[in-house]
Design a protein around this motif. Structure first.
Motif, PDB file in Angstrom:
ATOM      1  N   THR A 148       0.865  -1.184   0.000  1.00 25.14           N
ATOM      2  CA  THR A 148       0.000   0.000   0.000  1.00 25.14           C
ATOM      3  C   THR A 148       0.904   1.237   0.000  1.00 25.14           C
ATOM      4  N   PRO A 149       1.132   1.817  -1.184  1.00 21.98           N
ATOM      5  CA  PRO A 149       2.089   2.935  -1.279  1.00 21.98           C
ATOM      6  C   PRO A 149       1.774   4.102  -0.343  1.00 21.98           C
ATOM      7  N   ASN A 150       0.492   4.358  -0.094  1.00 22.15           N
ATOM      8  CA  ASN A 150       0.149   5.403   0.878  1.00 22.15           C
ATOM      9  C   ASN A 150      -0.938   4.893   1.815  1.00 22.15           C
ATOM     10  N   GLU A 151      -0.582   4.791   3.086  1.00 19.66           N
ATOM     11  CA  GLU A 151      -1.567   4.383   4.092  1.00 19.66           C
ATOM     12  C   GLU A 151      -2.299   5.623   4.571  1.00 19.66           C
ATOM     13  N   THR A 152      -3.574   5.662   4.223  1.00 14.96           N
ATOM     14  CA  THR A 152      -4.420   6.849   4.380  1.00 14.96           C
ATOM     15  C   THR A 152      -4.671   7.231   5.841  1.00 14.96           C
ATOM     16  N   ILE A 153      -4.650   6.254   6.725  1.00 18.16           N
ATOM     17  CA  ILE A 153      -5.060   6.524   8.107  1.00 18.16           C
ATOM     18  C   ILE A 153      -3.897   7.012   8.964  1.00 18.16           C
ATOM     19  N   ALA A 154      -2.765   6.294   8.925  1.00 13.87           N
ATOM     20  CA  ALA A 154      -1.610   6.750   9.720  1.00 13.87           C
ATOM     21  C   ALA A 154      -0.798   7.810   8.981  1.00 13.87           C
ATOM     22  N   GLY A 155      -1.041   7.980   7.682  1.00 15.27           N
ATOM     23  CA  GLY A 155      -0.289   8.982   6.928  1.00 15.27           C
ATOM     24  C   GLY A 155       1.143   8.551   6.662  1.00 15.27           C
ATOM     25  N   LEU A 156       1.288   7.306   6.182  1.00 17.65           N
ATOM     26  CA  LEU A 156       2.609   6.709   5.964  1.00 17.65           C
ATOM     27  C   LEU A 156       2.744   6.400   4.472  1.00 17.65           C
ATOM     28  N   GLU A 157       3.735   6.987   3.810  1.00 14.47           N
ATOM     29  CA  GLU A 157       3.837   6.854   2.352  1.00 14.47           C
ATOM     30  C   GLU A 157       5.234   6.408   1.928  1.00 14.47           C
ATOM     31  N   PHE A 158       5.275   5.428   1.040  1.00 14.39           N
ATOM     32  CA  PHE A 158       6.551   4.969   0.483  1.00 14.39           C
ATOM     33  C   PHE A 158       7.155   6.063  -0.394  1.00 14.39           C
ATOM     34  N   ASP A 159       8.484   6.163  -0.376  1.00 18.18           N
ATOM     35  CA  ASP A 159       9.155   7.075  -1.307  1.00 18.18           C
ATOM     36  C   ASP A 159       9.943   6.276  -2.352  1.00 18.18           C
ATOM     37  N   TYR A 160       9.618   4.982  -2.475  1.00 22.57           N
ATOM     38  CA  TYR A 160      10.265   4.144  -3.498  1.00 22.57           C
ATOM     39  C   TYR A 160       9.333   2.997  -3.868  1.00 22.57           C
ATOM     40  N   ILE A 161       9.660   2.336  -4.987  1.00 23.86           N
ATOM     41  CA  ILE A 161       8.914   1.145  -5.392  1.00 23.86           C
ATOM     42  C   ILE A 161       9.804  -0.064  -5.094  1.00 23.86           C
ATOM     43  N   PRO A 162       9.312  -1.065  -4.375  1.00 23.44           N
ATOM     44  CA  PRO A 162      10.140  -2.244  -4.091  1.00 23.44           C
ATOM     45  C   PRO A 162      10.626  -2.893  -5.390  1.00 23.44           C
ATOM     46  N   GLU A 163      11.867  -3.354  -5.381  1.00 21.64           N
ATOM     47  CA  GLU A 163      12.451  -4.034  -6.547  1.00 21.64           C
ATOM     48  C   GLU A 163      12.322  -5.530  -6.347  1.00 21.64           C
ATOM     49  N   VAL A 164      11.422  -6.170  -7.068  1.00 22.27           N
ATOM     50  CA  VAL A 164      11.257  -7.622  -6.948  1.00 22.27           C
ATOM     51  C   VAL A 164      11.049  -8.225  -8.332  1.00 22.27           C
ATOM     52  N   SER A 165      11.204  -9.558  -8.411  1.00 20.11           N
ATOM     53  CA  SER A 165      11.066 -10.192  -9.724  1.00 20.11           C
ATOM     54  C   SER A 165       9.654 -10.719  -9.964  1.00 20.11           C
ATOM     55  N   ILE A 166       8.814 -10.713  -8.919  1.00 20.68           N
ATOM     56  CA  ILE A 166       7.418 -11.142  -9.095  1.00 20.68           C
ATOM     57  C   ILE A 166       6.541  -9.909  -9.337  1.00 20.68           C
ATOM     58  N   PRO A 167       5.331 -10.101  -9.894  1.00 21.45           N
ATOM     59  CA  PRO A 167       4.464  -8.938 -10.124  1.00 21.45           C
ATOM     60  C   PRO A 167       4.129  -8.211  -8.814  1.00 21.45           C
ATOM     61  N   ILE A 168       4.054  -6.894  -8.899  1.00 19.58           N
ATOM     62  CA  ILE A 168       3.660  -6.086  -7.742  1.00 19.58           C
ATOM     63  C   ILE A 168       2.220  -5.638  -7.921  1.00 19.58           C
ATOM     64  N   ALA A 169       1.429  -5.798  -6.857  1.00 18.35           N
ATOM     65  CA  ALA A 169       0.072  -5.248  -6.822  1.00 18.35           C
ATOM     66  C   ALA A 169       0.067  -4.122  -5.798  1.00 18.35           C
ATOM     67  N   ALA A 170      -0.451  -2.963  -6.188  1.00 17.55           N
ATOM     68  CA  ALA A 170      -0.388  -1.809  -5.289  1.00 17.55           C
ATOM     69  C   ALA A 170      -1.753  -1.155  -5.129  1.00 17.55           C
ATOM     70  N   ASP A 171      -2.118  -0.929  -3.876  1.00 21.08           N
ATOM     71  CA  ASP A 171      -3.346  -0.185  -3.557  1.00 21.08           C
ATOM     72  C   ASP A 171      -2.989   1.302  -3.509  1.00 21.08           C
ATOM     73  N   MET A 172      -3.272   1.984  -4.609  1.00 22.57           N
ATOM     74  CA  MET A 172      -2.900   3.402  -4.701  1.00 22.57           C
ATOM     75  C   MET A 172      -4.076   4.338  -4.465  1.00 22.57           C
ATOM     76  N   SER A 173      -5.089   3.847  -3.747  1.00 21.27           N
ATOM     77  CA  SER A 173      -6.318   4.634  -3.580  1.00 21.27           C
ATOM     78  C   SER A 173      -6.071   6.086  -3.191  1.00 21.27           C
ATOM     79  N   SER A 174      -5.144   6.306  -2.255  1.00 24.91           N
ATOM     80  CA  SER A 174      -5.005   7.668  -1.733  1.00 24.91           C
ATOM     81  C   SER A 174      -3.739   8.378  -2.223  1.00 24.91           C
TER      82      SER A 174
END
Ligand SMILES: *Cc1c(COP(=O)(O)O)cnc(C)c1O
Length: 359
Positions: A148-174
């Motif tokens: 979850t790149p941005n957690e809407t409730i605690a206000g916690l946001e990633f400043d990078y995209i994880p580097e992995v070899s499997i597909p990434i699914a991201a909840d970008m709602s906020s």
């Protein structure tokens, strides 16, 4: 109506220009002699609006050709099921980063479909920090990584995209549309519309084509991405009004200069608000500086007993919906794209005056 600034976490403020535009064409859409809410989703007028909306959205995010954009219903919460249903592809395990309230919900739903490997967990720091990526423990057998790149409730946001070899699914709602992102790094991106896209009732899914169409047949047909992907999101009646309204928002974002312009404004808005919080002993924000959200800014007052007075007075001052989520307490200012910098300035002004009176 006097100008108010709405800090709601969602359904959230829409740009005033967009509301006025919608108002001006609400009774008759184009030359259809009917409202956009009253016309067939298969008619030429709506089809044009739907296509333009998708085109503008693709342009804003520079979405590569090999990704489908779906306009669905069911909210981000339906995606908590659709992601495992579509991305497990015969696998038995998925990896999930637990960085907040919405991660917890996504994990709980995924557990109905597979074994979940929680590769990092911010529970212990109360969702105020994210462990360094090198310490994450991603299971080799996982079919995909969800975060979850941005957690809407605690206000916690990633400043990078994880580097992995499997597909990434991201909840970008906020966070979607708040800054440019590299879509090609993701398998699936999804977002409920009611934060940064438009009215509630619409969920946008961006999915890489090769991940579509490997779902066991017992699953609901509507939860198989291929169903809507092969029917231009019109297998059944789509959420026509929010889809149209989102299109008006996309036009507005383009007029404002697109996502790099949004990034500049959003960064400046967030920085000025955090600066105001940090420079006072009366207000505080517990989130690790690096991971502070640009979109959702929770803050506590030094004395909890002043919360009610703060909310009453801020509302009188035209600053709406500042009450924090019950799990965090205090206040939360959601400052999505539609919040002008003047709104953040008005909030800071109010906070300074409140501190003078009560601090
Ligand atoms: C609001 C929100 C949700 C829930 O969305 P619904 O549309 O109500 O299902 C999920 N994830 C995040 C990050 C959110 O901000």
């Amino acid at each position: 109506m006097t100008q108010a600034y709405n800090f709601s976490a969602g359904p959230a403020m829409l740009p005033r220009e967009v509301l006025l535009k919608i108002q001006s064409e609400l009774l008759e859409y184009q030359n259809s002699k009917a409202s956009v809410m009253e016309i067939s989703h298969r008619g030429v007028d709506f089809m044009e609006a739907a296509e333009k909306s998708e085109q503008d959205f693709r342009e804003l995010l520079s979405i590569p050709e090999n990704y489908k954009v779906l306009f669905l219903q069911g909210g981000a919460s339906a995606q908590f099921s659709m992601v495992p249903i579509n991305l497990l592809r015969g696998g038995l395990k998925a990896s999930y980063a637990n960085t907040g309230h919405w991660s917890v919900k996504a994990i709980a739903e995924a557990k109905r479909y597979c074994e979940v490997n929680v590769c990092t967990d911010s529970t212990e720091n109360n969702f105020t920090n994210i462990d360094d990526f090198q310490n994450w423990d991603i299971d080799e057998d996982a079919s995909y990584l969800h975060y979850t790149p941005n957690e809407t409730i605690a206000g916690l946001e990633f400043d990078y995209i994880p580097e992995v070899s499997i597909p990434i699914a991201a909840d970008m709602s906020s966070t979607i549309l708040s800054r440019p992102i590299d879509v090609s790094k993701f398998g699936v991106i999804y977002a409920g519309a009611q934060k940064n896209i438009g009215p509630s009732g619409l969920t946008i899914v961006i999915v890489r084509e090769d991940l579509i169409g490997d779902v066991v047949k017992q699953q609901p047909k509507l939860f198989d991405y291929s169903t809507q992907a092969h029917n231009d999101s019109m297998f059944n009646t789509p959420a026509t009004f929010p889809w149209y309204a989102a299109g008006r928002v996309f036009e507005w974002v383009k007029e404002k200069g697109g996502l790099s312009a949004m990034q500049t404004i959003n960064k400046a808005k967030a920085e000025s608000l955090y600066r105001a919080i940090d420079s006072s002993d009366f207000y505080s924000n517990p989130v690790s500086t690096r991971y502070r959200s640009w979109m959702n800014v929770p803050f506590l007052l030094a004395d909890d007993k002043l919360n009610i007075t703060f909310l009453e007075r801020s509302k009188e001052a035209g600053l709406l919906a500042l009450k924090g989520h019950r799990s965090v307490g205090g206040m939360r200012a959601s400052i999505y794209n539609a919040m002008p910098k003047e709104g953040v300035e008005a909030l800071i002004n109010f906070m300074n005056n409140f501190e003078k009176d009560f601090g």
